[in-house]
Every structure is written in structure tokens, then in C-alpha cells.
Motif scaffolding. Sequence first.
Motif, PDB file in Angstrom:
ATOM      1  N   GLU A 172       0.769  -1.473  -0.080  1.00 10.52           N
ATOM      2  CA  GLU A 172       0.079  -0.101  -0.023  1.00 10.52           C
ATOM      3  C   GLU A 172       0.918   1.416   0.027  1.00 10.52           C
ATOM      4  N   ASN A 173       0.525   2.226  -0.828  1.00  7.51           N
ATOM      5  CA  ASN A 173       1.037   3.590  -0.832  1.00  7.51           C
ATOM      6  C   ASN A 173       0.724   3.933   0.619  1.00  7.51           C
ATOM      7  N   TYR A 174       1.656   4.563   1.195  1.00  3.61           N
ATOM      8  CA  TYR A 174       1.475   4.690   2.800  1.00  3.61           C
ATOM      9  C   TYR A 174       2.038   6.213   3.116  1.00  3.61           C
ATOM     10  N   GLN A 175       1.327   6.889   4.116  1.00  3.40           N
ATOM     11  CA  GLN A 175       1.717   7.945   4.601  1.00  3.40           C
ATOM     12  C   GLN A 175       0.763   8.205   5.949  1.00  3.40           C
ATOM     13  N   ASN A 176       1.251   9.112   6.834  1.00  5.40           N
ATOM     14  CA  ASN A 176       0.697   9.295   8.049  1.00  5.40           C
ATOM     15  C   ASN A 176       0.355  10.746   8.634  1.00  5.40           C
ATOM     16  N   GLY A 177       0.448  11.434   7.420  1.00  2.00           N
ATOM     17  CA  GLY A 177       0.153  12.869   7.707  1.00  2.00           C
ATOM     18  C   GLY A 177       1.581  13.572   8.231  1.00  2.00           C
ATOM     19  N   LYS A 178       2.501  13.011   8.496  1.00  4.95           N
ATOM     20  CA  LYS A 178       3.671  13.686   9.025  1.00  4.95           C
ATOM     21  C   LYS A 178       4.777  13.440   8.100  1.00  4.95           C
ATOM     22  N   TRP A 179       5.531  14.387   7.618  1.00  5.79           N
ATOM     23  CA  TRP A 179       6.537  14.527   6.537  1.00  5.79           C
ATOM     24  C   TRP A 179       7.932  15.048   6.903  1.00  5.79           C
ATOM     25  N   VAL A 180       8.919  14.614   6.173  1.00  4.35           N
ATOM     26  CA  VAL A 180      10.330  15.029   6.328  1.00  4.35           C
ATOM     27  C   VAL A 180      10.622  15.737   4.983  1.00  4.35           C
ATOM     28  N   ASP A 181      11.223  16.914   4.955  1.00  4.78           N
ATOM     29  CA  ASP A 181      11.452  17.835   3.970  1.00  4.78           C
ATOM     30  C   ASP A 181      12.486  17.409   3.402  1.00  4.78           C
ATOM     31  N   ILE A 182      12.750  17.399   1.748  1.00  3.54           N
ATOM     32  CA  ILE A 182      13.743  17.103   1.249  1.00  3.54           C
ATOM     33  C   ILE A 182      14.270  18.338   0.293  1.00  3.54           C
ATOM     34  N   ILE A 183      15.480  18.888   0.598  1.00  3.27           N
ATOM     35  CA  ILE A 183      16.234  20.056   0.238  1.00  3.27           C
ATOM     36  C   ILE A 183      17.044  19.932  -0.885  1.00  3.27           C
ATOM     37  N   SER A 184      16.965  20.817  -1.852  1.00  5.07           N
ATOM     38  CA  SER A 184      17.547  20.805  -3.145  1.00  5.07           C
ATOM     39  C   SER A 184      18.986  21.228  -2.681  1.00  5.07           C
ATOM     40  N   PRO A 185      20.193  20.508  -3.206  1.00  4.03           N
ATOM     41  CA  PRO A 185      21.366  20.897  -2.907  1.00  4.03           C
ATOM     42  C   PRO A 185      21.832  22.131  -3.822  1.00  4.03           C
TER      43      PRO A 185
END
Length: 481
Positions: free
Chosen positions: A14-27
Motif C-alpha cells: 500500500e502507498n502509505y503516509q501518516n500525515g507527517k513529513w520529512v522535507d527534502i532540500i535541493s542541493p
Amino acid sequence: MNKVRQINALINGENYQNGKWVDIISPTTNEVIGQVPALTKKEIDDCYQVAAKAQKSWATTPLLERIAVLNKWKELMVEYQEEIANLIVLEIAKGKTAAVTEVTRTIDYIEYTFEEMKRMHPRTYTGDSWGIANKMGIFQYVPKGVVLAISPFNYPVNLSIAKIIPALVAGNSVVFKPASQGSLVGLFLAQLANVAKIPAGVFNAVSGKGSEIGDILVENPLINVISFTGSTAVGTGIAQKSLRTDLILEMGGKDPAIVLADADLELTATKIIKGAFSYSGQRCTAIKRVLVDQKVKQALVKLLVEKVNKLKVGNPEDDCDVTPVINEKTVKYIKGLINDASKKGAKILTGNKFEKNLIYPTLVDNVNQSMALAWEEPFGPVLPIISFTNVDEAIKIANASQYALQAAIFTTNINSAMTIAHALDTGTVNINDQTQRGPDLFPFMGVKDSGLGVQGIHDALISFLRPKGIVFNWSDKKENK
Ligand code: G3H
């Protein structure tokens, strides 16, 4: 500005998420370009439960059926290779050509692995050579169980798949944790795996903050093998925390290029520049120090400067050779190494120019053993040059490193090459070429702080399999017939 892209984890199909996220930053811009789920301890624990359960039926699925399903995943990677390469460019600032090569190299890796697995035949022994009659053992390869695959930022596709595919085709289930920077493309691959209908729970991809889930990930008692590529500090931590688990660790390096007085200097300089500065030096196998005979140092340095000045420096979208390094922390670290060397008398020949995370390729001459740059791994575009007066001194400096991944020797004398190659304590020695992992069928291994275990297609398969023996005993007596 790029839109912020959210990609879910994959747990139990299942595609899963829980409403909390980690940011991914562009180098490149240091702006947020994406988000991946910040999973919790319970979700990670549940993931191992489903992986352990699903592995049982996957292990008994006939090999050609396993290959057929995994091949569908590979075909989707071929179909989406442009999008995958663009994600690599966006997320880790790798130049476009190198990103495309990473994807095509990965497709080749998968195809070769399928073929290699078909030839992992059982071994047969008889008791005869031990003086025991009527005994024969068949030792077939069976999967080890649940594999935790942890990949690094610098090859978010290739070094993920180089763990996942051998593990899966061998009949293991996988929990995959991409590096935070590399999670967007890692989880995108997982979405494709789901489209390919890899059975639920057999392949799972998780994400989260290393500080929150790092220990939970590696300490779970359901894990049978951990295959990790990343820093020596993190790899050593995994070795200390993991519980009775097989480990394959690919860690840091400080690969030397040893240049003898009789080397073909034009070839040597070309290989050194490529080996040191491809993907801005962010490769475990990058050439990270030049040890050169003082008799040819000036001539080599002249060629190195000429060639370094021809490198294209800038943004990954413009397909540059040297692009922004992964984060600001790396910039700070590299500045510190250059400043320390400079204060202690080193001479900066080129570079030492910074624009956000972009570091211009930097050659540092007159480096000596008192400088951190002689020993530390910058993981960026800076190359120290150290001179030696005799070959024994070069070998001593090369072997004094805590790292022992690879080394390169440049000489036109095969006797010198072989003598030095045998004296170096690295995993591999390359004669008249840059240090490098490929071609991917070759065994790839580091010793000392560079690693544990062996990769490369055949050895990767071996590391995810164990021998299972079935021993036949019989009697020749007529009455038993
Ligand atoms: O960064 C570690 C990789 O295993 C290096 O692979 O030699 O193909 O760049 P490469």
C-alpha cells in the motif's frame, strides 16, 4: 521554483503516509523540493512483521516466476527512465548525463543479476574423500529471510537496486530505507514496484528522520541481513547496534593514485581528474589523494591544472561535471580542510571558490602528513597532492590510512605495478586506471574502515543466500535392496 512533490512510502503493498513529513532540500537552491513520510516506530515494526510473513511464500515461488515479476518492475524503470534521471538531477544535483548513465547501468545490473541467479546451482559432496562410504550431501542455496537495504545519497538508484534486486531474486523480502536525500527517487522506484505487482509485503520502502527511526530500523530482531552503503560513522554504528545479523557494509575511502616517475603522464592526469572530480568527488571510490614521485611532480601538476580548468562547473541541469555538493554541512567541512592545509603551508593551485553549495574544483599541492586533508575523506571536489621520494614511502603513506577501499597505480613498468599492488592493503588495486566499482559484475569490497563483506553481482547474491544441506545415506547390503 520547483513544486514540492510528496511521495508515499510502500508498506504491505500500500502507498502509505501518516500525515507527517520529512522535507527534502535541493542541493542547488537549498529550498524544499519534496516531502516523504516521517514514519514512526510502530509503523516500522509493523513493516518488518509483514516482510517476515510475506517472505515465506516468496521463497517458495519458483525462480522464473520471481524473475518475471521483477522484470516487470525493470521494464517500468526503462519506461520511466527520463523521469527517474530528472529526479536524480533535482534531488542530489548529479549532472544529467551522469544521472541517465546511473539509470541505464542499473537496468544492465538487473538483467545480469537475473542470469547469474539462474546459475546458482547446488553444490554436491560425497563422503568418499573423508573415508566415509555411502554418503552424499546436496547443498542448495536458500534465502536468508528479511533484508534491510540502506542506500546512500550519491547513487540513489544504482546502489539501492544493487541491494534490492539480488535480495529479492534470491527469495528474500526487503525493507528498503533510502538516504533522506535520495528518498524521492527511492520511493518513486517503490511506486513502480507496486505497479509491477510485486506481492504485498515482499518489497517495502520506508522513510523518516534518521535521528528518530535510525536505531529502530537496524535493531529489529526480524532482520536477517543488513546491506548498507554510507559513511563509516553510520556503518560502524549499525554494526554495533544490529542483533545477530549478517552485515554488508560499504563505507568511506581515501583512495590514493600512486604515480611513478615512468608513468604516461597525459593518461595519468586524465584518469586522475575524472576519478577525483566526477559527481564533484562524491563517490566512495573517488581518487582522494595523489601520491606522486617528486621527479615528475611539476610535470603532473601542470597537466592536472590544465585539465581541471576545462571541467564544466555549475548546475546539474546544465549537465556540468562539478555541481553543488549535497548540503551546507559538507561545504563547511571542506572549507575547514582547505583552510587547515593552507595554514600549515599547502599551496592552493586552483579553485577554493564557493557559491552556495557549489565548490569549484580545488587542487592543493605540497600537502604533508600533518594536514587533515592528507587523511580525511572530504566527499567533495578537493584533491591533495603529496610527493614521495621512493616507492616504499608511497606504499607506507598509502597503507597508513584508516581506509582501504581501492588504489590506483600509474606506471609503464609491469614489475613495479605488480610489486606495489601486492604491497597495498586495499580491497582492489587498479593499474593505469582510476579507482572505480564497476564493471558491476566484479567483486567490490573494502577493508579496514572502508567496509565489510563483498558486493558485485555474484557476491551480492551469495551474501543474501545460505547453503542448506540435505544429506543422503544408503547401504549396499543386499538384504536392504
Ligand atoms: O560511492 C560509492 C560507489 O560504490 C562508487 O561507485 O565507483 O561506480 O562511482 P563508482
